[in-house]
Write a protein that holds these residues in place. Structure first.
Motif, short mmCIF file in Angstrom:
data_model
loop_
_atom_site.label_atom_id
_atom_site.label_comp_id
_atom_site.label_asym_id
_atom_site.label_seq_id
_atom_site.Cartn_x
_atom_site.Cartn_y
_atom_site.Cartn_z
N VAL A 192 0.85 -1.18 0.00
CA VAL A 192 0.00 0.00 0.00
C VAL A 192 0.89 1.24 0.00
N TYR A 193 0.60 2.16 -0.90
CA TYR A 193 1.34 3.41 -1.00
C TYR A 193 0.37 4.59 -0.87
N VAL A 194 0.89 5.72 -0.42
CA VAL A 194 0.10 6.95 -0.36
C VAL A 194 0.91 8.08 -0.96
N GLU A 195 0.20 9.13 -1.33
CA GLU A 195 0.87 10.35 -1.78
C GLU A 195 0.59 11.44 -0.76
N ARG A 196 1.65 12.02 -0.23
CA ARG A 196 1.56 13.15 0.69
C ARG A 196 2.45 14.26 0.15
N ALA A 197 1.86 15.43 -0.06
CA ALA A 197 2.61 16.59 -0.53
C ALA A 197 3.41 16.27 -1.80
N GLY A 198 2.80 15.47 -2.69
CA GLY A 198 3.44 15.15 -3.96
C GLY A 198 4.48 14.06 -3.90
N ARG A 199 4.67 13.42 -2.73
CA ARG A 199 5.69 12.37 -2.58
C ARG A 199 5.00 11.04 -2.29
N LEU A 200 5.45 9.99 -2.99
CA LEU A 200 4.92 8.65 -2.75
C LEU A 200 5.62 8.02 -1.56
N GLN A 201 4.83 7.38 -0.71
CA GLN A 201 5.37 6.72 0.47
C GLN A 201 4.70 5.36 0.62
N ARG A 202 5.50 4.35 0.95
CA ARG A 202 4.92 3.04 1.26
C ARG A 202 4.56 3.01 2.75
N VAL A 203 3.38 2.50 3.06
CA VAL A 203 2.92 2.43 4.45
C VAL A 203 2.74 0.98 4.87
N ASP A 204 2.60 0.77 6.18
CA ASP A 204 2.52 -0.58 6.72
C ASP A 204 1.11 -1.16 6.74
N ALA A 205 0.16 -0.50 6.11
CA ALA A 205 -1.19 -1.05 6.05
C ALA A 205 -1.19 -2.29 5.16
N VAL A 206 -1.78 -3.36 5.64
CA VAL A 206 -1.85 -4.60 4.86
C VAL A 206 -3.24 -5.22 5.02
N PHE A 207 -3.68 -5.91 3.99
CA PHE A 207 -4.91 -6.68 4.04
C PHE A 207 -4.57 -8.12 4.41
N ARG A 208 -5.52 -8.84 4.98
CA ARG A 208 -5.25 -10.21 5.39
C ARG A 208 -4.87 -11.08 4.20
N ASP A 209 -5.61 -10.91 3.10
CA ASP A 209 -5.37 -11.70 1.90
C ASP A 209 -6.14 -11.05 0.74
N THR A 210 -6.10 -11.69 -0.41
CA THR A 210 -6.79 -11.16 -1.59
C THR A 210 -8.29 -11.04 -1.36
N ALA A 211 -8.88 -12.01 -0.70
CA ALA A 211 -10.32 -11.98 -0.44
C ALA A 211 -10.69 -10.77 0.41
N HIS A 212 -9.85 -10.44 1.38
CA HIS A 212 -10.10 -9.27 2.23
C HIS A 212 -10.09 -7.98 1.40
N LEU A 213 -9.12 -7.85 0.51
CA LEU A 213 -9.04 -6.67 -0.35
C LEU A 213 -10.26 -6.60 -1.28
N LEU A 214 -10.65 -7.72 -1.85
CA LEU A 214 -11.84 -7.75 -2.72
C LEU A 214 -13.10 -7.36 -1.96
N ASP A 215 -13.17 -7.76 -0.69
CA ASP A 215 -14.33 -7.41 0.13
C ASP A 215 -14.40 -5.89 0.34
N VAL A 216 -13.26 -5.26 0.59
CA VAL A 216 -13.23 -3.80 0.78
C VAL A 216 -13.62 -3.10 -0.53
N ILE A 217 -13.10 -3.59 -1.66
CA ILE A 217 -13.47 -3.00 -2.95
C ILE A 217 -14.97 -3.12 -3.18
N SER A 218 -15.55 -4.27 -2.87
CA SER A 218 -16.99 -4.48 -3.03
C SER A 218 -17.78 -3.52 -2.15
N ARG A 219 -17.30 -3.29 -0.92
CA ARG A 219 -17.99 -2.37 -0.02
C ARG A 219 -17.98 -0.96 -0.59
N MET A 220 -16.85 -0.56 -1.16
CA MET A 220 -16.77 0.77 -1.76
C MET A 220 -17.74 0.89 -2.93
N LEU A 221 -17.74 -0.10 -3.80
CA LEU A 221 -18.57 -0.02 -5.00
C LEU A 221 -20.05 -0.16 -4.68
#
Length: 306
Positions: free
Chosen positions: A103-132
């Motif tokens: 997971v990366y973020v942009e702050r003040a025009g600079r890309l930074q990698r952060v320590d946020a992680v999803f449990r697995d692919t299914a977890h990420l797909l679940d979050v995407i589904s919630r957004m949509l």
């Protein structure tokens, strides 16, 4: 340039506890989770409800652990999982998820990698589904990529396998709550005073203007700023966008947004159709948020009509 940015990673919540609290919430407050997606008052109500369930069931002994669990459970049940805190950070302008553990973020025009992680692919797909689910759009094997707009105006792009080789991928562009005035362009060094005056004359003189630039170079911000010179009390303005993100005041403003096809492959509304339709709506101005396909021909024709 990409730099490393570290943040505290909360202890994970046990799946059994997560499902237990989710079930209790749905039973006791069936409408609360929907409200949490729309306003801060609803989000705070969900937090209070989670806190009450933890206390009633004796699931968190000390206050510090209870607050930690409340936040973690809220992110998983009513928020967007491990990126929920990033989306609440006013300094973050973009969140980029390259699979469940990058997971990366942009702050003040600079890309930074952060320590946020999803449990697995299914977890990420679940979050995407919630957004949509808030947008009426979908992403699946038959439609492996999608653009959408969240209630707060953030722009979402999601890509899933097989198109996403190491995916799923999720990109969220966030926009500030306040409108940037044209004069701010000078303060930020985007243009000088003379150039801004020339732009003002071009806008007020209703000249055709094309704004071009690289990705994340500030095209939308620039357009929002100079559009402030348009008098929405005296002119009818129609905007056409894939995902509505232009915001420049209130008045005689009509906002049109494209729509993808449904599961049967029907109902798609593309920019070209909207440009043609806008010409029948008595516009004084037509603003096309992004022009990258056949709609360019119709846009040029519209320019020639004056």
């Amino acid at each position: 340039m990409v730099t490393e940015a570290r943040r505290v990673v909360r202890r994970g919540t046990e799946p059994g506890l997560l499902e237990s609290v989710r079930r209790r919430l749905l039973e006791a407050y069936p409408d609360l989770l929907a409200r949490a997606k729309l306003d801060e008052a609803g989000r705070e109500s969900v937090r209070r409800a989670i806190r009450q369930i933890l206390i009633a069931d004796g699931l968190a002994g000390d206050r510090a652990r209870r607050e930690e669990l409340t936040t973690a459970l809220f992110e998983e049940i009513a928020g967007y999982g491990p990126i929920d805190a990033l989306l609440a950070d006013p300094e973050v302008s973009e969140v980029m998820v390259n699979g469940p553990d990058r997971v990366y973020v942009e702050r003040a025009g600079r890309l930074q990698r952060v320590d946020a992680v999803f449990r697995d692919t299914a977890h990420l797909l679940d979050v995407i589904s919630r957004m949509l689910s808030l947008t009426g759009r979908r992403v699946d094997l038959s439609q492996p990529y999608v653009d959408a707009r969240l209630p707060d105006g953030s722009r979402v792009n999601a890509v899933v396998p097989p198109v996403a080789v190491d995916g799923p991928y999720l990109t969220i562009r966030r926009f500030g709550s306040g409108l940037l005035g044209a004069e701010s362009l000078v303060a930020l060094g985007t243009v000088d005073g003379a150039s801004l005056q020339a732009l003002r004359c071009a806008v007020e003189g209703r000249l055709n203007i094309v704004i071009s630039g690289g990705a994340a170079s500030g095209k939308t911000t620039f357009l929002n700023a100079i559009a402030g010179y348009i008098s929405l009390e005296r002119e009818r303005v129609i905007t056409i966008e894939d995902a509505a993100e232009l915001r420049f005041g209130e008045g005689n403003l009509v906002r049109l947004e494209c729509r993808p096809a449904n599961v049967e492959g029907r109902g798609r509304v593309d920019p070209r159709q909207l440009v043609r339709n806008a010409l029948r709506m008595r516009p004084d101005r037509i603003i096309v948020g992004e022009c990258r396909g056949p709609e360019a021909f119709d846009m040029l024709q519209a320019m020639n009509t004056g």
